[in-house]
Design a protein around this motif. Sequence first.
Motif, PDB file in Angstrom:
ATOM      1  N   TYR A 112     -54.442 -23.691 -55.592  1.00  0.00           N
ATOM      2  CA  TYR A 112     -54.148 -25.039 -55.110  1.00  0.00           C
ATOM      3  C   TYR A 112     -52.803 -25.100 -54.387  1.00  0.00           C
ATOM      4  O   TYR A 112     -52.016 -26.019 -54.580  1.00  0.00           O
ATOM      5  CB  TYR A 112     -54.197 -26.052 -56.264  1.00  0.00           C
ATOM      6  N   GLY A 113     -52.531 -24.060 -53.572  1.00  0.00           N
ATOM      7  CA  GLY A 113     -51.311 -24.038 -52.777  1.00  0.00           C
ATOM      8  C   GLY A 113     -50.073 -23.562 -53.515  1.00  0.00           C
ATOM      9  O   GLY A 113     -49.001 -23.444 -52.929  1.00  0.00           O
ATOM     10  N   ARG A 114     -50.224 -23.267 -54.814  1.00  0.00           N
ATOM     11  CA  ARG A 114     -49.096 -22.772 -55.604  1.00  0.00           C
ATOM     12  C   ARG A 114     -49.240 -21.271 -55.798  1.00  0.00           C
ATOM     13  O   ARG A 114     -50.274 -20.807 -56.267  1.00  0.00           O
ATOM     14  CB  ARG A 114     -49.076 -23.485 -56.963  1.00  0.00           C
ATOM     15  N   ILE A 115     -48.224 -20.511 -55.424  1.00  0.00           N
ATOM     16  CA  ILE A 115     -48.265 -19.053 -55.568  1.00  0.00           C
ATOM     17  C   ILE A 115     -47.727 -18.679 -56.950  1.00  0.00           C
ATOM     18  O   ILE A 115     -46.629 -19.091 -57.331  1.00  0.00           O
ATOM     19  CB  ILE A 115     -47.406 -18.358 -54.476  1.00  0.00           C
ATOM     20  N   THR A 116     -48.518 -17.927 -57.684  1.00  0.00           N
ATOM     21  CA  THR A 116     -48.083 -17.419 -58.987  1.00  0.00           C
ATOM     22  C   THR A 116     -48.409 -15.932 -59.058  1.00  0.00           C
ATOM     23  O   THR A 116     -49.229 -15.429 -58.287  1.00  0.00           O
ATOM     24  CB  THR A 116     -48.819 -18.128 -60.150  1.00  0.00           C
ATOM     25  N   LYS A 117     -47.775 -15.246 -59.965  1.00  0.00           N
ATOM     26  CA  LYS A 117     -48.093 -13.845 -60.219  1.00  0.00           C
ATOM     27  C   LYS A 117     -49.114 -13.804 -61.347  1.00  0.00           C
ATOM     28  O   LYS A 117     -48.925 -14.445 -62.377  1.00  0.00           O
ATOM     29  CB  LYS A 117     -46.849 -13.065 -60.657  1.00  0.00           C
ATOM     30  N   GLY A 118     -50.178 -13.052 -61.142  1.00  0.00           N
ATOM     31  CA  GLY A 118     -51.183 -12.956 -62.188  1.00  0.00           C
ATOM     32  C   GLY A 118     -52.039 -11.724 -61.997  1.00  0.00           C
ATOM     33  O   GLY A 118     -51.908 -10.992 -61.012  1.00  0.00           O
ATOM     34  N   ILE A 119     -52.922 -11.507 -62.958  1.00  0.00           N
ATOM     35  CA  ILE A 119     -53.823 -10.358 -62.894  1.00  0.00           C
ATOM     36  C   ILE A 119     -54.937 -10.646 -61.904  1.00  0.00           C
ATOM     37  O   ILE A 119     -55.617 -11.662 -62.009  1.00  0.00           O
ATOM     38  CB  ILE A 119     -54.414 -10.048 -64.282  1.00  0.00           C
ATOM     39  N   VAL A 120     -55.098  -9.749 -60.956  1.00  0.00           N
ATOM     40  CA  VAL A 120     -56.233  -9.802 -60.049  1.00  0.00           C
ATOM     41  C   VAL A 120     -57.316  -8.933 -60.694  1.00  0.00           C
ATOM     42  O   VAL A 120     -57.088  -7.759 -61.002  1.00  0.00           O
ATOM     43  CB  VAL A 120     -55.855  -9.276 -58.648  1.00  0.00           C
ATOM     44  N   ARG A 121     -58.480  -9.521 -60.910  1.00  0.00           N
ATOM     45  CA  ARG A 121     -59.589  -8.857 -61.599  1.00  0.00           C
ATOM     46  C   ARG A 121     -59.891  -7.523 -60.902  1.00  0.00           C
ATOM     47  O   ARG A 121     -60.270  -7.497 -59.737  1.00  0.00           O
ATOM     48  CB  ARG A 121     -60.799  -9.783 -61.544  1.00  0.00           C
ATOM     49  N   THR A 122     -59.699  -6.415 -61.630  1.00  0.00           N
ATOM     50  CA  THR A 122     -59.831  -5.073 -61.062  1.00  0.00           C
ATOM     51  C   THR A 122     -60.438  -4.152 -62.116  1.00  0.00           C
ATOM     52  O   THR A 122     -60.096  -4.259 -63.298  1.00  0.00           O
ATOM     53  CB  THR A 122     -58.438  -4.516 -60.659  1.00  0.00           C
ATOM     54  N   THR A 123     -61.314  -3.252 -61.683  1.00  0.00           N
ATOM     55  CA  THR A 123     -61.923  -2.283 -62.608  1.00  0.00           C
ATOM     56  C   THR A 123     -61.664  -0.870 -62.106  1.00  0.00           C
ATOM     57  O   THR A 123     -61.763  -0.597 -60.907  1.00  0.00           O
ATOM     58  CB  THR A 123     -63.437  -2.521 -62.731  1.00  0.00           C
ATOM     59  N   PHE A 124     -61.350   0.016 -63.053  1.00  0.00           N
ATOM     60  CA  PHE A 124     -61.147   1.436 -62.774  1.00  0.00           C
ATOM     61  C   PHE A 124     -62.135   2.245 -63.610  1.00  0.00           C
ATOM     62  O   PHE A 124     -62.359   1.917 -64.773  1.00  0.00           O
ATOM     63  CB  PHE A 124     -59.740   1.883 -63.181  1.00  0.00           C
TER      64      PHE A 124
END
Length: 155
Positions: A112-124
């Motif tokens: 919603y226009g607010r930049i935050t740092k977070g986990i981007v869903r990623t699989t290894f």
Amino acid sequence: MATLEVGQMAPDFALPDQNGNVISLADLRGKVVVLYFYPKDDTPGCTKEACAFRDLNHELAEAGAVVYGVSRDSVKSHEKFAGKYGLNFPLLADETSAVCEAYGVIQDKNMYGRITKGIVRTTFIIDRDGKIARIWPKVKVDGHADEVLAAVKAL
């Protein structure tokens, strides 16, 4: 931020699971490891992803893989989440974000226009020698666990 590539050694870690057992990547050598990073326990997308891995866990195990979910939630939060949905694999608590940082999954997210740092869903997928065999960045949940199963079977 780390940028990992297929063929590299996966960063080692030791994290507690929802039962308080410490899981170390080094101890998993000789097994294929599915390591999936997700943003938050008991949220719609994360629940759907966890339940998909739960439902395919037997087939993944038959194909020689072990599944671990990782988020920055606490051991207690993981315990509730796993219990609520009958998850049949460990959830690892990375409360310091060190493992998430090592795997490069903490990124800027725009909500919603607010930049935050977070986990981007990623699989290894990590092979039996501890090397990264496959990476799925910015995972879309629908059909993902099936893709992972197909990739594990192809190893």
